[in-house]
Design an enzyme around this catalytic site. Structure first.
Site, short mmCIF file in Angstrom:
data_model
loop_
_atom_site.label_atom_id
_atom_site.label_comp_id
_atom_site.label_asym_id
_atom_site.label_seq_id
_atom_site.Cartn_x
_atom_site.Cartn_y
_atom_site.Cartn_z
CB CYS A 2 42.16 55.97 40.90
SG CYS A 2 42.72 55.59 42.65
NE ARG A 27 36.81 54.99 38.05
CZ ARG A 27 36.57 53.90 37.63
NH1 ARG A 27 35.26 53.61 37.27
NH2 ARG A 27 37.33 52.75 37.73
CD1 TRP A 73 37.96 55.70 47.82
CD2 TRP A 73 38.92 53.83 47.45
NE1 TRP A 73 37.42 54.86 48.72
CE2 TRP A 73 38.03 53.72 48.53
CE3 TRP A 73 39.95 52.78 47.24
CZ2 TRP A 73 38.19 52.41 49.36
CZ3 TRP A 73 39.78 51.49 47.94
CH2 TRP A 73 38.92 51.51 49.00
CG ASN A 99 41.64 52.68 38.46
OD1 ASN A 99 41.44 52.60 39.67
ND2 ASN A 99 40.71 52.49 37.80
N GLY A 100 44.29 51.02 40.00
CA GLY A 100 44.36 49.55 40.03
C GLY A 100 45.19 49.50 41.19
CD GLU A 483 20.50 47.56 48.76
OE1 GLU A 483 21.24 46.93 49.19
OE2 GLU A 483 20.48 48.71 48.19
CE LYS A 487 22.16 51.23 49.43
NZ LYS A 487 22.26 50.71 47.97
CD GLU A 490 26.00 52.21 50.36
OE1 GLU A 490 25.16 51.71 49.56
OE2 GLU A 490 27.18 52.05 49.78
CG HIS A 506 18.14 31.87 68.16
ND1 HIS A 506 17.92 30.81 68.79
CD2 HIS A 506 17.27 31.73 67.50
CE1 HIS A 506 17.07 30.12 68.25
NE2 HIS A 506 16.51 30.91 67.54
CE LYS A 605 27.29 53.42 41.40
NZ LYS A 605 26.11 53.38 42.32
O1 M6R Z 1 29.11 47.74 40.48
P1 M6R Z 1 28.70 46.65 41.12
O2 M6R Z 1 27.34 46.38 41.13
O3 M6R Z 1 29.46 45.42 40.82
O4 M6R Z 1 29.06 46.94 42.74
C1 M6R Z 1 28.73 46.12 43.82
C2 M6R Z 1 28.98 46.88 45.08
O5 M6R Z 1 30.34 47.36 45.42
C3 M6R Z 1 27.89 47.81 45.27
O6 M6R Z 1 26.77 47.36 45.03
C4 M6R Z 1 28.07 48.59 46.67
O7 M6R Z 1 27.56 47.71 47.60
C5 M6R Z 1 27.27 49.77 46.52
N1 M6R Z 1 27.65 50.97 46.99
C6 M6R Z 1 26.10 49.72 47.47
O8 M6R Z 1 25.00 50.99 47.33
#
Ligand code: M6R
Length: 610
Positions: A2, A27, A73, A99-100, A483, A487, A490, A506, A605
């Site tokens: 949020c 956020r 969120w 937020n939280g 990674e 990507k 997501e 396996h 984010k």
């Molecule tokens: O802000 P941070 O690097 O701690 O965030 C960690 C993950 O939430 C972040 O890398 C997330 O996996 C991204 N959306 C990946 O693209």
């Protein structure tokens, strides 16, 4: 998650709140709302993105010079108008944004229900409203009421509170959720993140845990929970608001991908020099003397940051021959880890606010462990709480999918691993010079990959209808493949799995069929032939193969349907380069499928809740 923004001043609050919320939409974006005071509190909120709130505000404009806004969120209660923020008390005399996560909200809610309070939403936030109201009813002092209420809250919160009895005042508080206070001329601000208020001021206070701030247009006073005044230095923001805007690109993600040559240049600038035979990491003590105190190293992070940590683990182990344990923060914190003052912990975080990473840091520090934070967001909570900080200097990253921050984190791993290896005399000056030269060439090599982005666009369009994608590699290639798979999951919403190439046989090879796409990582020359064999195995079962290989290794063309070549480099530098085509490939597939690239569904984010 949020985003929160608040304003008190002489101008109309609503446009300022909306402006701030737009830059905080990363956020969370399932609902949004504002509350503004003008002879009473006026509330407008709606389910959906900020554009929906904008439309609602055109129909029901709200005026006033004090206000709070929120983009949500959802954590407790579905995305809906009733669950969106701000929340109000029964008399609509007070509005609160949060937020939280308030962990003990059920018991507080039961208690308040028994006292006659009426709840309308399913949110945890609403207990904060009624709890403040409960204390306010006792002595009509809003600051006291906020302090007494937050003393009872367990969990995390950033709060913004306005009350019609205090028409010129805004109250803010935080614990384990980010909140900054902006100092203007005849106006002051609160926000979850600096870009939301950067247009108005560069002077901010970084609120710390269990601090409460009272803002009027001419003053900001910060208190602790004993109502003692806390004095703080002003934090001057040096980066530009343009850095947080799109610069003509269609998406922030593409802008951020294209920024990588500069990011890496900045990362290296004050840390390696062509006439100095060492890595200089100011404020991070990795001297031989200091390192001799540690018997083990942990690297802890989440998501993409964790994957950069896997590269770090491999490098420290291979270069310095020191065992490293890498763990995701959400597991680490509940694993009863064996850590003490002889452990060194490296936490990696772009935002510096990720709840699990922060909790892991605190857990480690409580055990006497020395923590180095590899952090992008300057002044963030992790940056402030870590014992040493290595900033990744990538600038604000707005797209939910991390790109430039990952590259900067991997670059940080190169520097840390090299520094540790040199401290232990595990690499010679000659070897160091080879690494240094390769590091200096990184920006231009990244650029040469970016210059071929149209090739990846064409490949993405060719493979956009894939139903399942496997990413395979060995050693550092495997770390990079994780990674790549994240990507594409997501932002393109394609089912993707990273596998250690040798593991395919396996079990997972049973899933290979004609519609499967396999992305084979072949950037580690020592494993080239072995991974080629694994590629042949899936090719024989009908899968399509896209290979990412080093220039000059052309025999892969015999087994792959398509090959994207990256410039030749040292084995330890290859992960950063091999990942760039993965970023572009995922980006273009997401575009081809019409996905919301910068704000993928269900994601935010900054994951500031557990
Ligand atoms: O802000 P941070 O690097 O701690 O965030 C960690 C993950 O939430 C972040 O890398 C997330 O996996 C991204 N959306 C990946 O693209």
């Amino acid at each position: 998650m949020c985003g929160i923004v608040g304003y008190v001043g002489e101008k109309q609050a609503t446009p300022i709140l909306m402006d701030g919320l737009k830059s905080l939409e990363y956020r969370g974006y399932d609902s949004a709302g504002v509350a503004v005071y003008d002879n009473g509190l006026n509330l407008v909120k709606t389910k959906g993105r900020l554009v929906e709130l904008e439309k609602r505000l055109e129909e029901f404009p709200v005026t006033g010079i004090v206000g709070i806004g929120h983009t949500r969120w959802a954590t407790h209660g579905e995305p809906s108008e009733i669950n969106s923020h701000p929340h109000m008390n029964e008399e609509s005399s007070m509005a609160v944004v949060h937020n939280g996560i308030i962990e003990n909200y059920m018991e507080i809610r039961d208690d308040l229900l028994a006292k006659g309070h009426v709840f309308v939403s399913e949110t945890d936030t609403e207990v904060a409203v009624h709890l403040i109201e409960h204390y306010y009813n006792q002595n009509q002092d809003l600051l006291d009421a906020v302090i007494l209420a937050i003393k009872e809250l367990k969990g995390s919160y950033a709060l913004g509170v306005i009350h019609e009895d205090y028409p010129n005042q805004l109250i803010a508080a935080r614990k384990d959720s980010p909140l900054v206070l902006g100092l203007g001329e005849g106006e002051n601000f609160i926000a979850s993140d600096i870009p939301a208020i950067l247009k108005y001021t560069r002077n901010v206070y970084l609120l710390d845990d269990e601090e409460v701030a009272v803002l009027t247009k001419d003053s900001i006073t910060i208190y602790d929970l004993y109502r003692d005044v806390v004095t703080k230095d002003i934090f001057k923001v040096t980066w530009d608001v343009a850095a947080a805007e799109k610069d003509g690109y269609e998406h922030f993600m593409m802008k951020e991908i294209m920024e990588q040559p500069k990011v890496i240049k900045d990362m290296l600038a004050s840390r390696i020099y062509d006439d100095v035979d060492e890595v200089r990491l100011d404020n991070v003590d990795l001297s031989k003397e200091k390192l001799s105190q540690y018997s083990k190293i942990y690297i802890v992070a989440c998501g993409t940051a964790y994957y950069s940590g896997l590269v770090g683990k491999s490098l420290i182990e291979r270069l310095a021959r020191i065992p490293v344990i890498t763990e995701v923060a959400s597991e680490f914190r509940y694993s009863d880890p064996i850590i003490d003052k002889n452990t060194l912990m490296i936490v990696i975080s772009q935002s510096g606010e990720t709840a699990d990473t922060l909790a892991a840091l605190r857990l480690a520090q409580a055990a006497g462990t020395h923590v180095i934070g590899v952090v992008n967001a300057v002044g963030s909570t992790i940056a402030r709480e870590a014992d040493d900080v290595l900033y990744t200097l990538a600038g604000p990253e707005i797209a939910v999918a991390s790109t430039k921050a990952y590259s900067a984190q991997v670059c940080a791993m190169y520097l840390i691993a090299t520094k540790i290896a040199m401290a232990y005399d595990k690499i010679s000056i000659e070897e160091f010079r080879i690494i240094r030269n390769e590091l200096f060439m990184l920006p231009s090599k990244i650029k040469s990959i970016l210059d071929k982005k149209d090739q990846l666009k064409a490949l993405a369009e060719k493979y956009a209808d894939s139903k399942n994608v496997f990413y395979i590699g060995r050693g550092l290639d495997f770390a990079v493949s994780m990674e790549g798979a994240l990507k594409i999951k997501e932002i393109a919403y394609l089912h993707a799995e990273p596998y250690a190439a040798g593991e395919l046989k396996h079990g997972p090879i049973a899933l290979i069929e004609k519609s499967t796409l396999l992305v084979g990582l072949l950037a580690q020359e020592e494993f080239y032939d072995k991974t080629i064999s694994n590629i042949k195995e899936v090719k024989a079962r009908g899968a399509k193969v896209l290979a990412i290989a080093m220039e000059g290794k052309n025999s892969v063309e015999k087994v792959a349907d398509d090959v994207f070549y990256i410039p030749r480099t040292h084995w330890m530098i290859a992960p950063l380069l091999a990942n760039i085509p993965q970023q572009l490939f995922a980006y273009y597939i997401a575009c081809a499928l019409g996905r919301d690239v910068d704000k993928p569904r269900n994601l935010a984010k900054s994951v500031t809740v557990e």
